[in-house]
Write a protein that holds these residues in place. Structure first.
Motif, short mmCIF file in Angstrom:
data_model
loop_
_atom_site.label_atom_id
_atom_site.label_comp_id
_atom_site.label_asym_id
_atom_site.label_seq_id
_atom_site.Cartn_x
_atom_site.Cartn_y
_atom_site.Cartn_z
N THR A 9 0.86 -1.19 0.00
CA THR A 9 0.00 0.00 0.00
C THR A 9 0.89 1.23 0.00
OG1 THR A 9 -1.68 -1.22 1.25
CG2 THR A 9 -1.89 1.18 1.17
N ASP A 10 0.91 1.92 -1.14
CA ASP A 10 1.81 3.05 -1.31
C ASP A 10 1.38 3.81 -2.56
OD1 ASP A 10 4.04 4.80 -1.06
OD2 ASP A 10 5.34 3.13 -0.42
N ARG A 11 2.10 4.87 -2.85
CA ARG A 11 1.84 5.64 -4.07
C ARG A 11 3.07 5.57 -4.98
NH1 ARG A 11 -2.40 9.45 -4.13
NH2 ARG A 11 -3.67 9.36 -2.23
N ILE A 12 2.82 5.69 -6.27
CA ILE A 12 3.90 5.61 -7.25
C ILE A 12 4.58 6.97 -7.39
CG2 ILE A 12 4.44 5.23 -9.69
CD1 ILE A 12 2.08 3.25 -9.74
N ARG B 71 13.17 2.00 -15.43
CA ARG B 71 13.47 1.00 -16.46
C ARG B 71 13.17 -0.40 -15.96
NH1 ARG B 71 18.10 -0.15 -17.53
NH2 ARG B 71 19.18 0.76 -15.75
N THR B 72 13.30 -0.61 -14.66
CA THR B 72 13.21 -1.97 -14.12
C THR B 72 12.08 -2.20 -13.13
OG1 THR B 72 14.77 -1.38 -12.36
CG2 THR B 72 15.69 -2.30 -14.40
N GLY B 73 11.21 -1.19 -12.96
CA GLY B 73 10.12 -1.41 -12.02
C GLY B 73 9.45 -0.13 -11.57
N VAL B 74 9.16 -0.05 -10.28
CA VAL B 74 8.39 1.06 -9.74
C VAL B 74 9.10 1.63 -8.51
CG1 VAL B 74 6.16 1.79 -8.81
CG2 VAL B 74 6.26 -0.08 -10.47
N GLU B 75 9.30 2.95 -8.49
CA GLU B 75 9.76 3.63 -7.29
C GLU B 75 8.55 4.19 -6.56
OE1 GLU B 75 12.74 6.56 -7.79
OE2 GLU B 75 14.22 5.17 -8.64
N LEU B 76 8.53 4.02 -5.24
CA LEU B 76 7.39 4.40 -4.43
C LEU B 76 7.66 5.70 -3.68
CD1 LEU B 76 6.73 0.84 -2.97
CD2 LEU B 76 5.63 1.90 -4.95
N GLU B 77 6.60 6.38 -3.33
CA GLU B 77 6.75 7.65 -2.61
C GLU B 77 7.38 7.44 -1.24
OE1 GLU B 77 3.16 9.88 -2.39
OE2 GLU B 77 3.19 10.41 -4.52
N GLY C 13 9.87 5.71 -0.63
CA GLY C 13 11.29 5.49 -0.79
C GLY C 13 11.65 4.08 -1.20
N GLY C 14 10.70 3.16 -1.10
CA GLY C 14 10.94 1.79 -1.52
C GLY C 14 10.83 1.63 -3.03
N SER C 15 11.08 0.43 -3.50
CA SER C 15 10.98 0.15 -4.93
C SER C 15 10.53 -1.28 -5.14
CB SER C 15 12.32 0.38 -5.64
OG SER C 15 13.29 -0.52 -5.14
N LEU C 16 9.92 -1.53 -6.30
CA LEU C 16 9.47 -2.87 -6.68
C LEU C 16 10.05 -3.21 -8.03
CD1 LEU C 16 5.66 -2.45 -5.79
CD2 LEU C 16 7.39 -3.63 -4.41
N GLU C 17 10.84 -4.27 -8.09
CA GLU C 17 11.39 -4.73 -9.37
C GLU C 17 10.31 -5.49 -10.13
OE1 GLU C 17 14.72 -4.04 -10.44
OE2 GLU C 17 14.32 -2.62 -8.82
N ALA C 18 10.25 -5.28 -11.44
CA ALA C 18 9.19 -5.92 -12.23
C ALA C 18 9.65 -6.21 -13.65
CB ALA C 18 7.95 -5.03 -12.27
N ASP C 19 9.22 -7.36 -14.15
CA ASP C 19 9.36 -7.69 -15.56
C ASP C 19 8.09 -7.33 -16.32
OD1 ASP C 19 11.95 -9.12 -15.22
OD2 ASP C 19 10.69 -10.50 -14.07
N VAL C 20 6.96 -7.38 -15.59
CA VAL C 20 5.65 -7.06 -16.17
C VAL C 20 4.92 -6.14 -15.20
CG1 VAL C 20 3.43 -7.96 -16.96
CG2 VAL C 20 5.51 -9.30 -17.32
#
Length: 511
Positions: A345-348, A353-359, A361-368
């Motif tokens: 639960t967070d905001r983008i 290039r490789t995923g999503v950075e969150l407000e 400060g965290g990040s999520l790596e993604a291929d899709v």
């Protein structure tokens, strides 16, 4: 049957033109064929196949979120004990119904309706459509919109910063690529509604390395059995074998399941509306129990589950302010317990290039990345409507019995429930409007019209706080505060409001 005005030379005329060959359009055409076998009926469908939503959506796990005993037509029972069915099964059901009822022969595929115009001088609708790039014109005494309420061509897609930089696959589930191989992929599903809740376990169970549901705001989620417990019990009840005829046994079985689920949906909705605090507690306890269940050692501790529910599964609104999400046999809870999926639960802040950075400060790596961000409302298919030369804006109209529009002659529409099965309302509208045509024949009338109410409707016809409905509210018909202009979202109430034969009040007139 009363004679209707003839069409201009060279223009095809039908008694009734139905727009849309999805769940509602098939229902409407089947009712008309049975009640008015001598009338000509044409169904115009812009796609190349029937089924509407169930032909369009192809994402993994696509299924109904209403029980199939009320989602299926009252007059064509769902013959399985499966409570929730997947998209292909529903499509097969609709194709079978259309073929058995002769509706398939009425459908003209690839016909996109561009505009419709009512002329009081001739008591006819003129329908301008396009097929294979060529114009098509029809006239009709009655026009029936069965197009649903959302845009089939474009889903709701927020502009995420950096989305163009993403080197993986970015998709909207409304247009799922058939050749996508998600095996071994890290997947981020953006959203928390019914589509996201369906996708997450389906992707996790079918080979994804890990699935994250990234949500800005939680939704209320409940599991329900994949097979109806009453249905399984009734199959074993000895009295069914003693009923004299096979059809009677089948009818009694189906009606029991249908009314069980009607009572459950209506009862739960009104209980939640009247006692939201109690409902929240029940839902929370259910979710904690679901997360702490043990499958081969997997599961949350009670403390972990309580913290998880409070952070990721507790919306800031009351139950049924937005639609509840149902998961069959707790499939979402299972992949969460096994840590093959999780909820964030967070905001983008930005897509990288490789995923999503969150407000945060965290990040999520993604291929899709799957943008399960919802729908765009497009009432009546976005068709241009004029009445005696005056453009009609649906957002400026008032609905009558949730089926007609004040000031618009010989026009009906079908929009189902938002708190129960769509088909419950569709069946009522189909029966009631078919009966209205019979009432006109009895009176020798060529047209009906609903007088404008003294106080125009001010609330959206679909009065719920879901994002897509709030965005679409200005473009939708309004409802009033009392009969016959109020839409109660209550099947039991509508059994009276839309009872066949109920056509006499001060607002509906014939000419």
């Amino acid at each position: 049957m009363v004679a209707t005005p003839s069409a201009p030379s060279g223009t095809e005329h039908a008694d009734v033109v139905i727009i849309g060959a999805g769940l509602s359009g098939i229902d409407a055409a089947a009712h008309l064929r049975r009640a008015h076998p001598d009338r000509t009926i044409v169904v115009l469908e812009q796609r190349d196949h029937l089924g509407g939503t169930w032909d369009l959506f192809r994402y993994p796990g696509i299924r109904s979120d209403s029980d199939m005993f009320t989602f299926a037509y009252k007059w064509r029972p769902w013959e399985s004990t499966n409570t929730l069915a997947d998209g292909p099964l529903i499509k097969d059901y609709l194709e079978s119904v259309a073929a058995d009822e002769g509706v398939d022969k009425l459908i003209r595929y690839g016909h996109r309706v561009r505009s419709v115009a009512w002329d009081s001088g001739t008591d006819t609708w003129t329908i301008q459509a396009e097929s294979d790039g060529l114009p098509v014109t029809l006239t009709a005494q009655f026009l029936w919109s069965c197009t649903g309420y959302y845009d089939y061509e474009q889903g709701f897609q927020p502009e995420f910063p950096g989305a163009a930089d993403f080197e993986g696959t970015f998709i909207h589930p409304q247009f799922w690529p058939e050749d996508l191989d998600h095996t071994g992929k890290r997947i981020v599903v953006i959203g928390s509604g019914a589509t996201a809740v369906t996708l997450v376990p389906a992707l996790a169970e079918s080979g994804a390395e890990h699935v994250t549901m990234l949500q800005r705001t939680p939704s209320y989620i409940l599991s329900r059995p994949g097979k109806d417990p009453l249905g399984q019990g009734l199959r074993r009840v000895p009295f069914r074998a003693r009923l004299p005829f096979k059809k009677l046994r089948a009818a009694s079985y189906y009606e029991a399941l249908r009314w069980e689920n009607i009572g459950l949906s209506v009862g739960v909705y009104h209980l939640v509306q009247r006692a939201p605090r109690m409902a929240k507690k029940i839902i929370r306890n259910h979710q904690i129990a679901s997360l702490t269940a043990r499958d081969g050692g997997a599961g949350f501790t009670k403390a972990e589950a309580e913290a998880y529910v409070d952070q990721h599964l507790t919306p800031p609104y009351d139950p049924w302010d937005q639609r509840l999400c149902a998961v069959p046999d707790g499939d979402l809870w299972k992949v969460l317990r096994e840590r093959r999926a999780d909820i964030v639960t967070d905001r983008i802040r930005t897509i990288t290039r490789t995923g999503v950075e969150l407000e945060s400060g965290g990040s999520l790596e993604a291929d899709v990345i799957v943008s399960a961000t919802g729908l765009n409302v497009k009432i009546f298919g976005g068709i241009d409507v004029t009445v005696d030369g005056e453009p009609l804006s649906p957002g400026n109209t008032t609905a009558y019995r949730g089926a007609l529009l004040a000031g618009v002659p010989n026009f009906a529409f079908t929009i189902g429930y938002i708190n129960a099965s769509w088909t419950l309302k569709a069946d009522l509208v189909s029966s009631w409007f078919s009966g209205l045509i019979a009432e006109m024949d009895r009176r020798g009338a060529h047209r009906f019209v609903v007088a404008e109410p003294d106080v125009p409707g001010s609330r959206p016809l679909m009065d719920m706080k879901s994002g897509y409905l709030l965005r679409g509210a200005p473009h939708m018909p309004k409802q009033g505060d009392s009969f016959p202009f109020e839409a109660k979202q209550n099947y039991l109430a509508d059994l009276k409001v839309l009872a066949s034969g109920e056509y006499d009040d001060d607002h509906l007139t014939f000419g």
